[in-house]
Design a protein around this motif. Structure first.
Motif, PDB file in Angstrom:
ATOM      1  N   SER A 123     -23.624  32.682 -22.030  1.00 54.90           N
ATOM      2  CA  SER A 123     -24.757  32.379 -20.784  1.00 54.90           C
ATOM      3  C   SER A 123     -25.121  33.866 -20.401  1.00 54.90           C
ATOM      4  O   SER A 123     -24.736  34.949 -20.636  1.00 54.90           O
ATOM      5  N   ALA A 178     -28.480  29.370 -20.698  1.00 52.75           N
ATOM      6  CA  ALA A 178     -27.939  29.408 -21.905  1.00 52.75           C
ATOM      7  C   ALA A 178     -28.736  29.137 -22.825  1.00 52.75           C
ATOM      8  O   ALA A 178     -29.683  27.941 -22.926  1.00 52.75           O
ATOM      9  N   GLN A 186     -23.028  24.830 -16.775  1.00 55.45           N
ATOM     10  CA  GLN A 186     -23.761  25.083 -15.631  1.00 55.45           C
ATOM     11  C   GLN A 186     -23.573  24.372 -14.331  1.00 55.45           C
ATOM     12  O   GLN A 186     -23.400  24.829 -13.261  1.00 55.45           O
TER      13      GLN A 186
END
Length: 490
Positions: free
Chosen positions: A382, A416, A430
């Motif tokens: 990420s 990501a 997320q």
């Protein structure tokens, strides 16, 4: 350019025939830039072939409509976002507003879904085997009026086109961190750019728009013409028609002090707290962000800075950050033409998901926990980015618009890269990450909600009053719900 009535009619007939066929067939130098580029390349499936972006074309080139199976069809439907792509029954490569009118009119008559795409950075709601995709890529003209300090920007123009045109007169647009993004779509979503704390949202500086509604009408939209649409389009997105061009104010900016400071978080963990406290002392001329990610098994932080003032002033303001001895210091005075070097984001297409939350305040320990998700060794790689807001972003424009949540002081964004196997995991990560900020969250930003077309988003993008008004206007101008905007109102 305005075509003759005969030429317009010919284009109209051509697109009608193409639509009929489609209905039949569709039944059933900067090290940070290198860091980003390598990071994206390593996580993008190598088997994916991305057609090159088309160069500017001339009016003489035709046809303007393409069917599945042709190279032109793929060229126009594939954009920057590769996670999902449009699969329409027909692509209309519009050259001007007349082409858009013709495409929309006949699609609506056939009750076919309609989508529009310039660069495809924010694609979240793709057409799947049906409908008409209006590609505005060819509509990339930019006309600057230096006396008025404005630019008339075509629907397909990217920020780099506007930056270059404005720079000839010592002016600059309120562009974002990536110049390859479409200027119009960015502005319809509000637009938080490099000079945002000094001048506010890009949408606050729109003075006029040209809009094709679903019934095929071509409207001029301004403070005094179609005022409801003028309110909605500036921050409310594309749920009301297709914007073919807009007029924006340019700023008297020829240069800035911009660039980044890079830190190894393993060696300099204090940079998180230092930057956070530092932002609270900054004047509105200073816009900054912090981005963290893994690179070569190192956890890196990049503090991105754009300052509207002298190099000496910037040196004094940035001294507390430089005292931490960054691994790389790229901050310098640059012409606005080189504003892409502030964030140095890669411009190669790839697959990704992103989400965000707007915050009224940030807790330091909570931020450290969020940043930890971008560290090496995570199952889903990420990028975590925090942007400092406030300043002019907090002040509504003279003519109100649909931009919400101006009270936010920070924007926290998680990005990501994805493959078919990890997309669901990335999205779940997320959602979990951002849900933890509910105590200080005020909503989310349309332009940083990428690859998430769900209905929950609408409740977060706008406050209740604006959302209700936008919904009423969307139902008025698109009663059948034919439009497929990048983010939905309902």
């Amino acid at each position: 350019m305005v075509r003759t009535d005969d030429a317009r009619a010919a284009a109209d007939i051509f697109i009608r025939l193409a639509l009929d066929h489609a209905l039949t067939q569709s039944a059933g130098h900067d090290p940070w830039r290198a860091v980003f580029a390598e990071w994206v390349r390593a996580r993008t499936p190598r088997s994916r072939k991305v057609p090159a972006m088309s160069a500017n074309t001339t009016d003489a080139e035709s046809p303007v409509a393409y069917h599945p199976g042709s190279a032109e069809y793929d060229e126009h439907r594939v954009g920057f976002q590769l996670r999902e792509q449009h699969q329409p029954a027909l692509v209309v490569a519009a050259r001007d507003a007349d082409d858009v009118v013709a495409a929309v009119r006949h699609a609506a008559e056939s009750c076919m879904p309609i989508a529009v795409q310039a660069t495809g950075h924010g694609l979240a709601n793709p057409l799947a085997g049906e409908g008409v995709l209006v590609s505005t890529r060819r509509m990339d003209s930019v006309d600057v009026d230096p006396g008025a300090g404005t630019a008339w920007v075509g629907a397909g123009a990217r920020w780099r086109d506007v930056i270059e045109a404005a720079a000839r007169y010592g002016l600059a647009p309120l562009s974002g961190s990536m110049p390859g993004v479409g200027a119009v779509s960015y502005t319809l979503g509000g637009g938080i750019g490099l000079m945002a704390r000094r001048y506010g949202f890009a949408a606050d500086h729109v003075t006029r728009l040209e809009l094709v509604t679903v019934d095929g009408s071509l409207l001029t939209v301004s403070e005094h013409e179609e005022p409801d649409l003028f309110w909605a389009l500036r921050g409310g997105g594309g749920s009301f028609g297709i914007v073919t061009a807009l007029e924006i104010a340019l700023m008297p900016v020829a240069k800035l002090v911009g660039g980044g400071l890079m830190f190894d978080l393993g060696e300099t963990p204090d940079v998180v707290a230092t930057w956070l406290h530092w932002t609270a002392t900054m004047p509105p001329e200073m816009t900054s962000a912090m981005t963290t990610l893994e690179f070569s098994n190192r956890h890196m932080a990049h503090v991105q800075i754009a300052y509207l003032g002298s190099a000496a002033e910037a040196d004094e303001l940035v001294a507390p950050l430089r005292a931490l001895k960054p691994a790389y210091d790229g901050l310098q005075e640059i012409p606005y033409r080189r504003s892409d070097t502030v964030f140095s984001e890669p411009d190669q297409p790839h697959a990704y998901v992103a989400d965000n939350v707007l915050l009224r305040a940030i807790d330091e320990e909570h931020l450290r926990d969020a940043i930890a998700t971008s560290a090496p060794g995570r199952s889903v790689p990420s990028i975590i980015s925090v942007r400092h807001l406030g300043g002019a972003l907090s002040t509504p424009p003279r003519v109100p618009n649909a931009v919400s949540h101006r009270e936010a002081k920070y924007l926290l964004c998680a990005v990501a890269p994805t493959t078919k196997s990890n997309a669901a995991s990335a999205r779940a990560l997320q959602e979990e990450l951002l849900a933890g900020w509910s105590g200080t969250a005020v909503g989310s930003s349309p332009n940083f909600t990428l690859g998430r077309p769900d209905q929950r988003a609408a409740a977060e993008l706008f406050d209740a009053e604006r959302r209700d008004r936008l919904l009423q206007l969307a139902r008025k101008y698109d009663p059948a719900g034919l439009l497929h905007p990048s983010f939905v109102i309902a």
